[in-house]
Design a protein around this motif. Structure first.
Motif, PDB file in Angstrom:
ATOM      1  N   GLY A   1       1.013  -1.476  -0.323  1.00  0.00           N
ATOM      2  CA  GLY A   1       0.411   0.136   0.010  1.00  0.00           C
ATOM      3  C   GLY A   1       0.663   1.782   0.060  1.00  0.00           C
ATOM      4  O   GLY A   1       0.031   1.909   0.149  1.00  0.00           O
ATOM      5  N   CYS A   2       1.946   1.201  -0.332  1.00  0.00           N
ATOM      6  CA  CYS A   2       2.603   2.408  -0.002  1.00  0.00           C
ATOM      7  C   CYS A   2       2.698   3.379  -1.686  1.00  0.00           C
ATOM      8  O   CYS A   2       2.907   2.927  -2.825  1.00  0.00           O
ATOM      9  CB  CYS A   2       4.540   1.681  -0.203  1.00  0.00           C
ATOM     10  N   HIS A   3       1.856   4.049  -1.434  1.00  0.00           N
ATOM     11  CA  HIS A   3       1.536   5.405  -2.790  1.00  0.00           C
ATOM     12  C   HIS A   3       3.073   6.015  -3.409  1.00  0.00           C
ATOM     13  O   HIS A   3       2.967   6.161  -4.506  1.00  0.00           O
ATOM     14  CB  HIS A   3       0.713   6.389  -2.408  1.00  0.00           C
TER      15      HIS A   3
END
Length: 119
Positions: A11-13
């Motif tokens: 989920g690391c944008h």
């Protein structure tokens, strides 16, 4: 083909942003190995506040590579930067007007205010 490693987490944008920039700016074929840091306490300690971290085959790290200027400089130092793509991205980032693309409305559609309406 060069090999790169990306220290990331689910989920690391910012990691996704770095990957998109890498696709655009890297002029040579590469293989990207993604390393999930949350599975290892030592990796969380080392990279937790620095991700995304991109590492080349020599072990040279780039943190904050989601910043286009940093990634472009890192790639250029290795001879891997696509110069034309970098120039186009710089124009886009500076807000310089890009060539306008005109489209025709599909048959049976009307175009108002840049939007197409069917029927």
């Amino acid at each position: 083909m060069i090999r790169l490693r990306l220290y990331t987490t689910l989920g690391c944008h910012l990691c996704e942003q770095l990957e998109a920039l890498l696709v655009t700016l890297c002029a040579v074929p590469y293989r990207l190995e993604r390393v999930e840091i949350s599975d290892d306490d030592a990796l969380v300690e080392r990279y937790g506040v620095r991700i995304p971290v991109l590492v080349d085959e020599a072990g040279q790290e780039l943190d904050r590579g989601m910043q286009p200027e940093r990634l472009a400089a890192w790639l250029a130092a290795r001879g891997w930067r696509d110069e034309m793509a970098w120039q186009a991205l710089q124009r886009q980032l500076s807000g310089e007007a890009l060539p306008r693309v005109t489209t025709r409305a599909a048959k049976g559609a009307t175009q108002r205010g840049g939007r197409r309406y069917l029927g």
